[in-house]
Design an enzyme around this catalytic site. Structure first.
Site, short mmCIF file in Angstrom:
data_model
loop_
_atom_site.label_atom_id
_atom_site.label_comp_id
_atom_site.label_asym_id
_atom_site.label_seq_id
_atom_site.Cartn_x
_atom_site.Cartn_y
_atom_site.Cartn_z
N ARG A 73 0.86 -1.18 0.00
CA ARG A 73 0.00 0.00 0.00
C ARG A 73 0.90 1.24 0.00
NH1 ARG A 73 -5.22 1.65 -1.09
NH2 ARG A 73 -6.15 2.82 0.62
N THR A 77 -9.40 0.04 -9.98
CA THR A 77 -8.53 -0.91 -9.32
C THR A 77 -8.53 -2.15 -10.19
OG1 THR A 77 -9.19 0.04 -7.23
CG2 THR A 77 -8.37 -2.22 -7.16
N ASN A 94 -6.37 4.27 -7.06
CA ASN A 94 -7.56 4.82 -6.44
C ASN A 94 -8.57 5.18 -7.52
OD1 ASN A 94 -9.27 5.38 -4.33
ND2 ASN A 94 -8.68 7.53 -4.21
N GLY A 149 -13.89 0.11 -4.97
CA GLY A 149 -13.92 1.05 -3.85
C GLY A 149 -14.56 0.43 -2.62
#
Ligand code: DON
Length: 574
Positions: free
Chosen positions: A107, A386, A406, A479
């Site tokens: 991440r 994504t 994102n 999301g």
């Protein structure tokens, strides 16, 4: 009199259940399910070139991690809205020879200069312009570190990084014709991309219109970047000339990333979260991903209800699912964050005892308004795209990988001279307690921005085990909806016994506590929807989207299912 009313009511209830069950048979999948079967290896992913590149690696004796690295680099070229070098993600890896599953957290982190005030306006209110549309939103890119770590620690050793990057280099240099998926997403992102000349140069025609279907997408700067990584390894990205280009572009746009931020970035190996559901083991991504914790929490709540006999698309089953989703998302808002910065009460949240307490709040007959739902009592222990793909290889290893910029095309900003798009991942922080992100997800202290901290994610690469062996490999973009999408694929397969491709194609629902509404995909029987409304659920018809490209391991071989909500997705095996 009363008795006969009760009998009549019961009879009506029975009839409604029977109708509901009959209706369950008639739920319409969103696309024709097209399972792919193979004996040795399988890849289910969002884009055909990348899938075929990974398949070649599997056929040539590579393991699932080798293939995952090749697929991820290829997607950075062929699916630039989501595949990336400038973003980050999570990879869940099952290693057959060790019988162990590990979670690679790559991440993005907040640069050292980010603090609690970074995404607020002068009045101290959340400023989405800063967290979504400015260079302040860029988290330290993590994908290159993550993929390199995966290969070094868990690759077969038969392929070098350079060999796995080579197909991506060829595609970026020679160019690929724009296909349906990118042709659809580019026009929607054109305005964001047009803000940055380095992006416009690649994705827009000189007149400012986006490249159209069939036109050639050539990415020469990206090819040079990939060549450098292939030649010099990930350090070229984090300390060399690529790092300099990232810092230059971001700072020229008033962002705050420094050379030190890049140099200090590390992907980390974490222990996955584990739960059980009706004898299956659910293994998924731990914090800073929230999906693993909440998929297990929701499954634990649902385990007490006879969903299978109630039927997949009945009012009862959907009601219990929606109520459990609300409770879990209320917990997410309060408890979840980067475990290196806050203590997340994971064990409590995924325990059966906690699920029993939360389940007691569910009224079987009425939707509970979101305003009456709070996060549970989980005291801390003392002291918009994504891309997901799933891979299983001939050795029994499995990879579930989800990574992202994102938004579609991230911030829209290409690093000048380096040819890749940067993320706007820092919008996944709660700009201040009680603020919502672009997906409407509420956050609190646990997910406040801080230097070096990872923003909370919903990405949920997951492997379900049966008798100790991988059974279902899955995950999705989407999301805030990722968690409920993965949940529904799991339930459809292991609770409702649907064939994999049907489980993926089946219409989905989504509730995230706030806003207090259930998103409903087309295809759910109208009678069931009306009955849910009668219970107090506010329904909104909208695609839950996602793209849960999944693999099922069966005694008769591997079954791959691409989720065709995503145009151009492909499962292929050997
Ligand atoms: O990490 C997260 O939860 C989000 N940044 C993921 C964004 C996403 O899935 C967008 N795709 N539809």
């Amino acid at each position: 009199m009363l008795r006969s009313i009760r009998i009549a009511t019961l009879a009506l209830f029975a009839l409604a259940c029977a109708l509901g069950q009959a209706a369950a048979q008639t739920a319409q999948p969103l696309f024709a399910p097209r399972p792919v079967v193979a004996q040795h290896g399988m890849i289910a992913g969002p884009e055909r070139h990348a899938t075929m590149i990974g398949l070649e690696i599997l056929k040539n004796g590579g393991n699932a991690v080798d293939a995952a690295v090749a697929v991820a680099f290829a997607l950075a070229v062929t699916q630039p809205d989501a595949g990336n070098l400038g973003g980050g993600g999570f990879m869940l890896v099952y290693l057959a020879d060790r019988n162990e599953t590990i979670a690679i957290d790559y991440r993005e982190t907040a640069p050292a200069a980010i603090n609690r005030a970074s995404f607020l306006d002068a009045r101290g209110d959340p400023d989405p312009e800063k967290s979504r549309n400015s260079a302040l939103a860029v988290g330290v890119p993590a994908t290159v570190a993550g993929l390199a770590l995966a290969l070094e620690k868990y690759g077969s050793g038969k392929f070098t990084l350079a060999q796995l990057i080579a197909p991506a280099i060829a595609l970026s240099k020679n160019g690929i014709p724009i296909e349906a998926d990118v042709a659809e997403t580019l026009p929607r992102a054109a305005e964001r991309l047009a803000r940055w000349p380095a992006s416009a140069k690649i994705f827009l025609n000189p007149d400012g219109t986006p490249l159209r279907r069939g036109e050639l997408l050539v990415q020469t700067d990206l090819a040079a970047t990939l060549e450098l990584i292939a030649r010099e390894g990930p350090r070229a990205f984090y300390e060399g000339s690529i790092a300099e280009k990232i810092v230059h572009s971001v700072r020229a746009a008033n962002g705050v990333i420094t050379l030190d931020d890049l140099k200090n970035y590390r992907a980390v190996v974490r222990a996955p979260v584990r739960g059980t559901y009706r004898g299956f083991d659910i293994v998924s991504m731990p914090p800073p991903a929230s999906g693993g914790v909440h998929i297990i929490e929701i499954l634990n709540m649902l385990e007490a209800y006879p969903l299978r006999s109630l039927g997949a698309y009945t009012t009862e089953t959907l009601h219990f699912m929606i109520e459990a989703m609300k409770l879990a998302y209320a917990d997410r808002a309060v408890f979840l964050g980067d475990p290196d910065f806050v203590t997340v009460p994971v064990e409590r949240l995924i325990s059966k005892a906690y699920a029993a307490e939360r389940r007691a709040i569910i009224d079987p007959a009425r939707a509970k308004p979101a305003t009456e739902i709070r996060a549970g009592d989980a005291p801390l222990p003392e002291g918009k795209h994504t891309a997901h793909f799933s891979i299983v290889d001939q050795y029994g290893n499995a990879v579930a990988n989800t990574y992202t910029l994102n938004f579609n095309y991230g911030l829209g900003m290409v690093v000048d001279g380096a040819g890749f798009l940067l993320n706007n991942e820092l919008d996944d922080f709660a700009a201040k307690p009680g603020a919502v992100n672009a997906f409407g997800l509420l956050g609190a202290e646990a997910n406040a921005p801080a230097p070096g901290k990872r923003p909370l994610s919903s990405m949920s690469p997951t492997i379900v085990f049966k008798d100790g062996k991988p059974f279902l490999v899955t995950g999705s973009p989407g999301g805030s909806r990722i968690i409920t999408i993965v949940l529904q694929v799991i339930l459809n397969v292991i609770e409702h016994g649907m064939p994999l491709a049907d489980a993926v194609a089946a219409p989905r629902i989504h509730h995230q506590w706030l806003p207090d509404e259930v998103a409903i995909e087309e295809g759910i029987p109208l009678a069931v929807l009306r009955a849910l409304e009668a219970r107090g659920h506010k329904l909104v018809q909208r695609p839950v989207t996602g793209a849960a490209h999944s693999i099922l391991v069966t005694p008769n071989g591997l079954i791959g299912a691409a989720d065709e909500r995503r145009l151009g997705a492909l499962a292929a095996g050997h």
